[in-house]
Design an enzyme around this catalytic site. Structure first.
Site, PDB file in Angstrom:
ATOM      1  N   HIS A  33     -41.556 -67.737  32.601  1.00  0.00           N
ATOM      2  CA  HIS A  33     -42.095 -68.293  31.357  1.00  0.00           C
ATOM      3  C   HIS A  33     -42.463 -69.763  31.532  1.00  0.00           C
ATOM      4  O   HIS A  33     -43.517 -70.220  31.058  1.00  0.00           O
ATOM      5  CB  HIS A  33     -41.051 -68.196  30.234  1.00  0.00           C
ATOM      6  CG  HIS A  33     -40.714 -66.809  29.808  1.00  0.00           C
ATOM      7  ND1 HIS A  33     -39.475 -66.255  30.036  1.00  0.00           N
ATOM      8  CD2 HIS A  33     -41.444 -65.862  29.160  1.00  0.00           C
ATOM      9  CE1 HIS A  33     -39.454 -65.031  29.530  1.00  0.00           C
ATOM     10  NE2 HIS A  33     -40.634 -64.765  29.007  1.00  0.00           N
ATOM     11  N   ARG A  57     -35.239 -58.911  31.042  1.00  0.00           N
ATOM     12  CA  ARG A  57     -34.406 -57.713  31.113  1.00  0.00           C
ATOM     13  C   ARG A  57     -33.642 -57.589  32.431  1.00  0.00           C
ATOM     14  O   ARG A  57     -32.772 -56.728  32.555  1.00  0.00           O
ATOM     15  CB  ARG A  57     -35.270 -56.463  30.879  1.00  0.00           C
ATOM     16  CG  ARG A  57     -35.738 -56.316  29.423  1.00  0.00           C
ATOM     17  CD  ARG A  57     -36.450 -54.992  29.193  1.00  0.00           C
ATOM     18  NE  ARG A  57     -36.690 -54.728  27.794  1.00  0.00           N
ATOM     19  CZ  ARG A  57     -37.837 -54.954  27.156  1.00  0.00           C
ATOM     20  NH1 ARG A  57     -38.856 -55.479  27.837  1.00  0.00           N
ATOM     21  NH2 ARG A  57     -37.972 -54.674  25.881  1.00  0.00           N
TER      22      ARG A  57
END
Length: 276
Positions: free
Chosen positions: A35, A185
């Site tokens: 990110h 995840r």
């Protein structure tokens, strides 16, 4: 940090009044190095960068992990501040989906393949929330990662079809040193599963080295067998597709993309690499 579209608009209009360009990075939080790489890319492309943090309920199926999806807004805000991002937009659900909100955005064909087959409604949720974020912010450019390659193609198609005046840019997938693509995840993986997980990317690269469609199909089938033997419980798909349309790859005359989704324990991992 701002919570409402009105407050976001006030900030962005102030920037535009003095001639500053704006980039947008939509996220669901639980920020990792991948990110942050998107944010750095966005900061290179515009004078001011807005990052959004919203765990979008409409892209989760009834038996998926919405309730347990990793959330740490304070840590995310600190990472973005340290990086130099200019504003964080973190709206509550009622801001994005007010009472009586019924409109949804779908992208047929592209959104019905692969992930769309195994996660019905997923891309409608993605397309809807991204449309809302783009219209709330009207950035000059928005940045998405190649890690979610099908999502990137769906958003490009949606923006073109709806004439949304924003340029879509992509950023390369960020990986661990052993090849595992960074994902929020990944936190679900046990220590033993984490040792197995890099085999997914290794399998992709073997398929990507194929010289034609028939060879790629043969290697993909072999890799599915090997991944199951390594501990992957289920392979949703391991396939070579046209890099633009995501239809079956015709061969070296067209750019291709190898895409995979597979379950390791309770964690569903996705990844992709370019052919060649």
């Amino acid at each position: 940090m701002v919570r409402t579209a009105d407050d976001l608009g006030d900030v962005l209009r102030g920037w535009r009044r003095v001639g500053l360009s704006v980039s947008l990075v939509p996220t669901m939080g639980a920020l990792h190095a991948g990110h942050l790489d998107l944010v750095r890319r966005a900061m290179q492309l515009a004078d001011r960068t807005c990052v959004t943090l919203f765990v979008n309920p409409t892209q989760f199926g009834p038996n998926e992990d919405f309730s347990v999806y990793p959330r740490d807004e304070h840590a995310d805000a600190t990472k973005l501040s340290d990086l130099g991002a200019h504003i964080l937009y973190a709206p509550p659900t009622e801001e994005m989906y007010p009472t009586h909100s019924v409109t949804r955005v779908s992208v047929p064909q592209l959104g019905d393949l692969l992930e769309g087959e195994f996660r019905p409604g997923f891309f409608t949720g993605v397309a809807t929330v991204v449309t809302k974020l783009l219209l709330q912010s009207l950035p000059d450019v928005a940045v998405f990662g190649e890690k979610d390659y099908q999502q990137l193609q769906v958003i490009r198609r949606m923006v073109a079809d709806l004439f949304i005046p924003v340029r879509i840019e992509s950023a390369l997938t960020v990986r661990e040193t052993d090849g595992l693509a960074l994902s929020s995840r990944n936190a679900y993986l046990t220590a033993a599963e984490r040792q197995v997980a890099p085999r997914l990317n290794a399998a992709l690269r073997q398929v990507a080295a194929a010289g034609d469609a028939a060879e790629a199909e043969r290697i993909a089938a072999q890799m599915c067998v090997e991944l199951r033997a390594a501990g992957f419980a289920r392979i949703d798909y391991l396939t070579v597709r046209d890099a633009e349309t995501l239809q079956p790859w015709a061969g070296p005359s067209r750019p291709g993309r190898v895409l995979v989704a597979a379950w390791l324990g309770r964690t569903r991992l996705i990844d992709n690499v370019a052919m060649g």
